[in-house]
Design an enzyme around this catalytic site. Structure first.
Site, PDB file in Angstrom:
ATOM      1  N   LYS A 191      37.463  38.212  76.587  1.00 25.67           N
ATOM      2  CA  LYS A 191      36.697  37.463  75.592  1.00 25.67           C
ATOM      3  C   LYS A 191      37.146  36.013  75.592  1.00 25.67           C
ATOM      4  O   LYS A 191      38.250  35.696  75.186  1.00 25.67           O
ATOM      5  CB  LYS A 191      36.909  38.025  74.187  1.00 25.67           C
ATOM      6  CG  LYS A 191      35.940  37.403  73.195  1.00 25.67           C
ATOM      7  CD  LYS A 191      36.360  37.593  71.752  1.00 25.67           C
ATOM      8  CE  LYS A 191      37.100  36.402  71.207  1.00 25.67           C
ATOM      9  NZ  LYS A 191      36.311  35.165  71.161  1.00 25.67           N
ATOM     10  N   GLU A 266      50.964  35.293  73.609  1.00 23.08           N
ATOM     11  CA  GLU A 266      51.362  33.894  73.836  1.00 23.08           C
ATOM     12  C   GLU A 266      50.849  33.125  72.631  1.00 23.08           C
ATOM     13  O   GLU A 266      49.649  32.948  72.477  1.00 23.08           O
ATOM     14  CB  GLU A 266      50.709  33.351  75.110  1.00 23.08           C
ATOM     15  CG  GLU A 266      51.006  34.162  76.352  1.00 23.08           C
ATOM     16  CD  GLU A 266      52.349  33.820  76.963  1.00 23.08           C
ATOM     17  OE1 GLU A 266      53.050  32.950  76.411  1.00 23.08           O
ATOM     18  OE2 GLU A 266      52.706  34.433  77.974  1.00 23.08           O
ATOM     19  N   CYS A 300      49.583  24.368  73.257  1.00 25.26           N
ATOM     20  CA  CYS A 300      50.533  25.225  72.545  1.00 25.26           C
ATOM     21  C   CYS A 300      51.954  24.731  72.695  1.00 25.26           C
ATOM     22  O   CYS A 300      52.755  24.854  71.783  1.00 25.26           O
ATOM     23  CB  CYS A 300      50.419  26.645  73.081  1.00 25.26           C
ATOM     24  SG  CYS A 300      50.508  26.709  74.862  1.00 25.26           S
ATOM     25  N   GLU A 397      52.412  23.910  63.114  1.00 23.75           N
ATOM     26  CA  GLU A 397      51.745  23.464  64.327  1.00 23.75           C
ATOM     27  C   GLU A 397      50.440  22.770  63.930  1.00 23.75           C
ATOM     28  O   GLU A 397      49.570  23.380  63.308  1.00 23.75           O
ATOM     29  CB  GLU A 397      51.437  24.680  65.207  1.00 23.75           C
ATOM     30  CG  GLU A 397      50.751  24.320  66.502  1.00 23.75           C
ATOM     31  CD  GLU A 397      50.391  25.550  67.324  1.00 23.75           C
ATOM     32  OE1 GLU A 397      49.874  26.529  66.759  1.00 23.75           O
ATOM     33  OE2 GLU A 397      50.614  25.515  68.542  1.00 23.75           O
TER      34      GLU A 397
END
Ligand code: NAD
Ligand code: MN
Length: 821
Positions: A191, A266, A300, A397
């Site tokens: 996906k 991850e 990331c 973040e």
């Protein structure tokens, strides 16, 4: 403006890449279908979604909105395809992967432009970085397909893999997922992210072009709530590989708990960028640009926390502001543009919200004087100074072009500040003193450390996180193990849990039932010391009630309660302390305090393991008798268990200084040191099957690799483990490396799995308990290793020892060390 003027200002003119071929391709194909069994099919819902061009805010294409009905069909296709693909020789799979790599290159410009149109990132990045790395990933894994049989003997593909990826590197994340999965013989349902599906759909065409067998790769576009969740919960999926935010990762950990699905995550990051005062500041400035303004900071592993040594902070910040003033933002198809658009209006708002919060919390903001384009979703490069380490913007973040800076004085302070985050994805270290840089790198809690460089990636060097940045690696040999399982371990998804107990009746874990049995057999406490010879002994035996073993000391259980231990005939054979939450907390604290164990030499660890073997051997008979007493097994059987345990200690003593990691040679001048680092504090619940061997089989690899442990011995037969206290005490094992808390396996496991200072949890017990451990581990994203109620043959060296155990005891840190001035 004449030539002289242009020369003076050195202004770039616009140099747009042509969008026409990509737009034409979109026009021909859309509305896009779902890609199942190598065919384009309409979504069950009949619905379509707009994909937006973030640099204009205008719709670019219509993609299909899949739902769970489509997921069912795609998973069924992948299951059928797996029947043959899983058996296909490595060489054949290698040829397909090689062909895919070639076709990526043939269509490289179209893919780059498509990616830029759909995601908003600059064409310079998609053309020079994303797409070449995609091709490299398929080439590299073609090699592993070829070598699987010889390099991963005894391993099999996992089966059908559900893969879910984010929008920041759409095609690259897809390559990171699909290449290793196919190389290892799995089939895939992938996906893409809602905003960025187009390159994955172009990839589907490549799958057709190279005539990959139907059903090996299936691609479903759509909303997370419709596709992602259905994929995660689907019983026909054997593994989920996910890249995305930590929150979603956590929900996936919970959703898959107890299912037996393999999982790799991850997740996010807040990576430190550490600058020492002897660093080359001009290189540092370019490094910062790459660290946080690359891909608009939507990376990331972005170096989003700038940690600068105090004495040069002023100078560096000034240089940085000057450089920021010169950054060019605008049409991402313009080859002279540094920064493109933010992927979506939602993401833009989130960045704006966090930036406002930073200002409110008192940090000082700086942005260049120029304005961003007003059409599309743009945000300027932003620098915060005067940031407190506890501020929201220093912890959360932001996933945008926002850098927060802080200062430090000493290397130790830099390390502490760097590690002051729940994440652990990456870090970079800048210093002209390589000794300093190489001293700091191992101290950083991060899966990747870049020395005097940043955001470097290569298929040969695994990528992945420590702590709440997730677990599992992508790339490198270590990444392959995410897509295989040992051939002996045929864990069916719905297979019932076999009884793991050696006497046939599974331990209930319920103290009341035990108490009832105790009464039913009419045993009295006197029997414990009764010599059974018909008359009362003149001298009662000296009571030997093992306590807890914490910080190298035998301590009484906090509860003040003891638990009875029975033999298979339900005769009372001893008592152990009933551990509770407090004992576990103390043990975890002791394990943390013993972290110096990891810093010691591997030679020393090997010596201590040999010494433990030696001290166990001295008492071989006594340990064998204890096994007989607890399990009712034959003496020969018990002696064999002790022998095997001694051999196992030797094995891990041997491995202690041999499981060392490798040096990679990615395409750059330099090396990447892939180090096997310990995970930290590992909690473990031991199997009931082999009271001594099961215990040592878990403890030995973990401590051999430098971890410290908190162990719950077999609940049913804990005495073999508690008998080991003296072995530990006489083997120079430092206090706190092994801590033992006896008691109820599931109660204590829960406390360990919930504990935020425990870095991994191993559990060998019933399926229900396995599930609870996986659920609880989502809290701090600890790595887990559970048996879902299945037993393994601990006597067998393939199942009971070896590389699998070493791998579970370590995490790979890749330290990038470029050469040259
Ligand atoms: P996200 O977690 O919102 O979405 C990622 C993917 O998961 C998307 O495809 C989304 O549709 C899907 N998804 C969302 N909710 C789901 C659910 N409940 N069940 C199943 N699937 C679901 O993340 P994002 O905003 O797309 O990406 C940004 C995040 O990804 C950042 O936190 C970033 O740090 C992280 N990231 C990590 C890495 C890495 O390698 N560690 C790489 C890139 C991005
Ligand atoms: Mn888009």
């Amino acid at each position: 403006m004449n030539v002289m003027d242009i020369f003076k200002t050195m202004e770039y003119g616009p140099a747009p890449e042509a969008a026409a071929p990509a737009l034409e391709w979109i026009k021909e194909q859309q509305p896009f279908g779902l890609f199942i069994n190598n065919q384009w099919v309409k979504p069950a819902s009949g619905q379509y979604l707009d994909s937006i061009n973030p640099s204009t805010g205008k719709p670019l294409a219509q993609i299909a909105a899949a739902n769970s009905a489509d997921v069912d069909i795609a998973v069924a296709a992948a299951r059928t395809a797996f029947e043959s693909w899983g058996q296909t020789p490595g060489h054949v799979r290698a040829r397909y992967l090689y062909a895919i790599a070639r076709h990526i290159q043939k269509h490289s410009r179209l893919l780059a432009v498509l990616e830029t149109l759909d995601n908003g990132k600059s064409i310079r990045e998609t053309r020079d970085l994303d797409i070449p790395l995609v091709a490299r990933h398929f080439y590299y894994h073609a090699g592993w397909a070829q070598l699987m049989a010889s390099e991963l003997p005894g391993y099999e593909p996992v089966g059908v893999v559900g893969q879910i990826i984010p929008w920041n590197f759409p095609l690259l994340m897809m390559a990171w997922k699909i290449a290793p999965a196919l190389a290892m013989g799995n089939t895939v349902v992938l996906k893409p992210a809602r905003y960025t599906s187009l390159t994955a759909l172009k990839f589907a065409e490549i799958v057709q072009e190279v005539a990959l067998p139907a059903g090996v790769v299936n691609i479903l576009t759509g909303e997370a709530s419709q596709v992602g969740e259905a994929l995660v919960r689907h019983p026909g999926v054997n593994k989920i590989a996910f890249t995305g935010s930590t929150d979603v990762g956590r929900s996936i950990r919970r959703a898959t708990a107890g299912s037996g699905k393999k999982l790799s995550l991850e997740l996010g990051g807040k990576s430190p960028f550490i600058v020492f005062d002897d660093a080359d500041l001009d290189s540092v400035v370019e490094g910062v640009v790459d660290a946080i303004w690359f891909n608009q900071g939507q990376v990331c592993c972005a170096g989003s926390r700038l940690l600068v040594q105090e004495d040069i902070a002023g100078r560096l910040i000034n240089k940085l502001r000057a450089r920021m003033e010169k950054l060019r933002i605008g049409d991402p198809l313009d080859k002279a543009v540094d920064m493109g658009a933010i992927v979506s209006p939602g993401q833009l708002q989130e960045i704006q919200r966090l930036v406002s919060q930073g200002v409110e919390e008192g940090a000082e903001i700086w942005q260049p004087s120029w304005a961003c384009p007003t059409e599309g979703y743009f945000f300027p490069p932003t620098l915060f100074t005067n940031v407190s380490p506890a501020a929201t913007i220093a912890q959360v973040e932001i996933f945008g072009p926002v850098l927060v800076s802080m200062t430090f004085r000493t290397p130790a302070e830099a390390v502490a500040l760097a590690n002051n985050t729940r994440y652990g994805l990456a870090a970079s270290v800048w210093s002209e003193n390589i000794n300093l840089a190489l001293d700091v790198a191992p101290k950083l809690k991060a899966g990747t450390v870049w020395i005097n460089c940043t955001n470097m990636f290569d298929a040969s060097s695994g990528f992945g996180g420590y702590r709440e940045s997730g677990f599992g690696r992508e790339g490198g040999k270590e990444g392959l193990y995410e897509y295989v399982r040992p051939a002996w371990e045929k864990v069916g998804l719905t297979a019932p849990a076999p009884a793991s107990s050696s006497n046939g009746s599974s331990p209930s874990g319920d103290g009341h039932a035990n108490a009832a049995q105790f009464n039913a057999t009419d045993t009295t406490p006197d029997d414990i010391i009764d010599s059974s010879n018909g008359f009362t002994p003149t001298l009662p035996a000296i009571d030997r009630t093992p306590k807890m073993f914490i910080k190298g000391k035998q301590v009484r259980p906090d509860s003040g309660y003891s638990q009875d231990v029975y033999d298979p005939e339900h005769r009372l054979i001893g008592q152990v302390g009933e551990g509770n939450r407090k004992d576990i907390r103390n043990a975890v604290e002791a394990a943390h305090a013993a972290s110096g164990w990891a810093a010691g030499t591997t030679h020393n660890r090997a010596q201590i393991l040999y010494y433990m073997a030696e001290n166990l051997a001295v008492r071989e008979e006594e340990f064998a008798r204890r096994i007989v007493q607890q399990t009712g097994r034959s003496s020969a059987d018990a002696a064999n268990e002790v022998e095997t345990t001694i051999s196992r200690l030797f094995s891990y003593a041997a491995w202690a200084d041999k499981y060392e990691g490798v040096v990679h040679r990615p395409p750059l001048r330099g090396v990447v040191l892939a180090m096997h680092e310990p995970i930290g504090v590992i909690g473990m619940a031991c199997p009931d099957e082999y009271p001594l061997l099961g215990f040592i089989s878990l403890v030995a690899p973990a401590i051999a690799m430098g971890n410290t442990v908190v162990v719950i011995p077999s609940q049913q037969s804990p005495l073999s483990a508690t008998d080991c206290y003296q072995v530990f005490e006489t083997s120079d094992l430092p206090a706190g490396v092994v801590n033992i808390v006896t008691g109820e396996r599931d109660t204590l496991s829960q406390v360990l799995a919930d504990h935020d200072d425990v870095d991994a949890m191993w559990y060998f017990g019933p399926a229900e308990g396995s599930k609870r451990v996986e659920l609880a581990s989502a809290g701090n994203m600890k790595r887990t290793r559970v048996n879902y109620g299945h037993s393994r043959n601990w006597l067998d060296n393939v199942q009971g020892e070896g590389e699998e155990f070493l791998r579970e005891s370590t995490q790979v840190k890749n330290i990038w060390v470029p050469y040259g001035e």
